[in-house]
Each structure stands twice: as C-alpha cells, then as structure tokens.
Motif scaffolding. Structure first.
Motif, PDB file in Angstrom:
ATOM      1  N   LEU A   1       9.883  -2.755   1.618  1.00 60.60           N
ATOM      2  CA  LEU A   1       8.629  -2.095   1.991  1.00 60.60           C
ATOM      3  C   LEU A   1       8.508  -0.683   1.459  1.00 60.60           C
ATOM      4  O   LEU A   1       7.422  -0.112   1.481  1.00 60.60           O
ATOM      5  CB  LEU A   1       8.473  -2.107   3.512  1.00 60.60           C
ATOM      6  CG  LEU A   1       8.314  -3.496   4.122  1.00 60.60           C
ATOM      7  CD1 LEU A   1       8.228  -3.400   5.639  1.00 60.60           C
ATOM      8  CD2 LEU A   1       7.107  -4.207   3.559  1.00 60.60           C
ATOM      9  N   SER A   2       9.589  -0.112   0.960  1.00 57.16           N
ATOM     10  CA  SER A   2       9.492   1.254   0.423  1.00 57.16           C
ATOM     11  C   SER A   2       8.549   1.308  -0.780  1.00 57.16           C
ATOM     12  O   SER A   2       7.972   2.346  -1.071  1.00 57.16           O
ATOM     13  CB  SER A   2      10.866   1.807   0.071  1.00 57.16           C
ATOM     14  OG  SER A   2      11.469   1.040  -0.945  1.00 57.16           O
ATOM     15  N   ASN A   3       8.366   0.182  -1.449  1.00 52.79           N
ATOM     16  CA  ASN A   3       7.420   0.125  -2.570  1.00 52.79           C
ATOM     17  C   ASN A   3       5.969   0.239  -2.108  1.00 52.79           C
ATOM     18  O   ASN A   3       5.076   0.448  -2.917  1.00 52.79           O
ATOM     19  CB  ASN A   3       7.588  -1.189  -3.341  1.00 52.79           C
ATOM     20  CG  ASN A   3       8.952  -1.327  -3.952  1.00 52.79           C
ATOM     21  OD1 ASN A   3       9.572  -0.340  -4.334  1.00 52.79           O
ATOM     22  ND2 ASN A   3       9.451  -2.542  -4.020  1.00 52.79           N
ATOM     23  N   TYR A   4       5.728   0.053  -0.812  1.00 54.16           N
ATOM     24  CA  TYR A   4       4.368   0.037  -0.270  1.00 54.16           C
ATOM     25  C   TYR A   4       4.130   1.184   0.711  1.00 54.16           C
ATOM     26  O   TYR A   4       3.195   1.136   1.507  1.00 54.16           O
ATOM     27  CB  TYR A   4       4.102  -1.312   0.403  1.00 54.16           C
ATOM     28  CG  TYR A   4       4.332  -2.455  -0.544  1.00 54.16           C
ATOM     29  CD1 TYR A   4       3.367  -2.806  -1.477  1.00 54.16           C
ATOM     30  CD2 TYR A   4       5.542  -3.139  -0.556  1.00 54.16           C
ATOM     31  CE1 TYR A   4       3.589  -3.826  -2.378  1.00 54.16           C
ATOM     32  CE2 TYR A   4       5.772  -4.167  -1.457  1.00 54.16           C
ATOM     33  CZ  TYR A   4       4.790  -4.497  -2.365  1.00 54.16           C
ATOM     34  OH  TYR A   4       5.027  -5.508  -3.261  1.00 54.16           O
ATOM     35  N   ALA A   5       4.960   2.210   0.671  1.00 55.97           N
ATOM     36  CA  ALA A   5       4.829   3.343   1.588  1.00 55.97           C
ATOM     37  C   ALA A   5       3.431   3.952   1.492  1.00 55.97           C
ATOM     38  O   ALA A   5       2.928   4.220   0.398  1.00 55.97           O
ATOM     39  CB  ALA A   5       5.886   4.395   1.284  1.00 55.97           C
ATOM     40  N   GLY A   6       2.801   4.113   2.641  1.00 54.47           N
ATOM     41  CA  GLY A   6       1.465   4.696   2.703  1.00 54.47           C
ATOM     42  C   GLY A   6       0.337   3.719   2.448  1.00 54.47           C
ATOM     43  O   GLY A   6      -0.835   4.091   2.503  1.00 54.47           O
ATOM     44  N   LYS A   7       0.648   2.473   2.186  1.00 52.56           N
ATOM     45  CA  LYS A   7      -0.373   1.467   1.856  1.00 52.56           C
ATOM     46  C   LYS A   7      -0.789   0.687   3.101  1.00 52.56           C
ATOM     47  O   LYS A   7       0.012   0.443   3.998  1.00 52.56           O
ATOM     48  CB  LYS A   7       0.165   0.466   0.821  1.00 52.56           C
ATOM     49  CG  LYS A   7       0.712   1.100  -0.429  1.00 52.56           C
ATOM     50  CD  LYS A   7      -0.378   1.564  -1.325  1.00 52.56           C
ATOM     51  CE  LYS A   7       0.244   2.027  -2.639  1.00 52.56           C
ATOM     52  NZ  LYS A   7      -0.430   3.104  -3.228  1.00 52.56           N
ATOM     53  N   PRO A   8      -2.037   0.229   3.153  1.00 53.30           N
ATOM     54  CA  PRO A   8      -2.468  -0.638   4.262  1.00 53.30           C
ATOM     55  C   PRO A   8      -2.042  -2.075   3.988  1.00 53.30           C
ATOM     56  O   PRO A   8      -2.005  -2.521   2.846  1.00 53.30           O
ATOM     57  CB  PRO A   8      -3.991  -0.511   4.226  1.00 53.30           C
ATOM     58  CG  PRO A   8      -4.301  -0.232   2.784  1.00 53.30           C
ATOM     59  CD  PRO A   8      -3.135   0.574   2.255  1.00 53.30           C
TER      60      PRO A   8
END
Length: 148
Positions: free
Chosen positions: A100-107
């Motif tokens: 999930l670090s690849n999607y940090a800040g994403k909805p």
C-alpha cells in the motif's frame, strides 16, 4: 517617456503559448502516474486483480477458493504517512503480494464481503484494480489475516 507597443498578432501568439504552458503544468501536477497491476503472482499462480464490476470482485475471491457475498462499500484514503498500526497492516499486505505504500495519499474503495466461515473478507480497490485486502473475524482487536 516610455511607450510599449505590441503587435496584435504577436500578443495573441504569446498569450496562447503562455496558456498552453500553464495548462500542461497543471495537468502534470494533477496527473496520477501510479501504475496498477492487472495480475498478481503468488505461489507460481497468476491471480486477476481486475475489479471493474461486482462479478470481477467475486471472481477474485473464487480464484482464492473463497465463497463471498458483498455487504458494503465505502471510500477510504490510504494515509500519506504510515503510523505503526498502518505499517503493521502493510506488512500483512506484503504477505499477499500487495504494497500500500505505492498508494499513499490515494483514495480507494473498501469492499466488505461475508465469507463461508462467518468471517469477513475486505478488499481495497484503486482504479478498478485490487490493491490490498485482508480476512477478519469482525471482532475488534483481533488480528487481520492476509488474503493469500
């Protein structure tokens, strides 16, 4: 006395160039270049991560040998900075080939499903692709289990 003269044609061309540069700059700032995988490989098997529809999500669970019935969906934001709890949760994701670090800040959309043994299965979906998930008993404080 200082006089500034503009030829109308040059002014219009310069204005168009400036507006084009500003437009490209705004697009690049707001662009989302996060790459979302279509498949995950786990134990030398490929699993489709496609989640365009409810049927796709149910098929994902069928690939895992899980009989799932959709219960709810809500939107979540993957935190920009992970605290210790989210770091622990991301370790569970990494066991299931997700990160999930690849999607940090994403909805992302969080789908919750009832599964056969009375537990709940949860998947996170970003851009119609599964990016994470877990199995839980639904009891507060109990550990999550990886999907794979």
């Amino acid at each position: 006395m200082f006089v500034l003269r503009f030829k109308k044609k040059r002014f219009i061309v310069a204005l168009i160039v400036v507006l084009a540069v500003i437009t490209v700059f705004i697009i690049l700032i707001n662009a989302d270049f996060t790459h979302v995988e279509d498949y995950a490989e786990f134990n030398s098997e490929n699993y489709s991560l496609k989640a365009d529809s409810s049927d796709d999500r149910i098929k994902f669970f069928q690939q895992l040998g899980i009989n799932a019935v959709e219960e709810s969906v809500d939107e979540v934001i993957i935190p920009q900075c992970f605290n210790s709890v989210y770091e622990k949760y991301n370790e569970i994701q990494k066991k299931s080939v997700f990160d999930l670090s690849n999607y940090a800040g994403k909805p992302a959309n969080r789908y919750t499903y009832s599964i056969d043994d009375g537990k709940k299965a949860v998947i996170l979906v970003y851009k119609n692709r599964i990016i994470g998930g877990h199995i839980t008993s639904g009891v507060y404080g109990e550990d999550y289990l990886p999907l794979f």
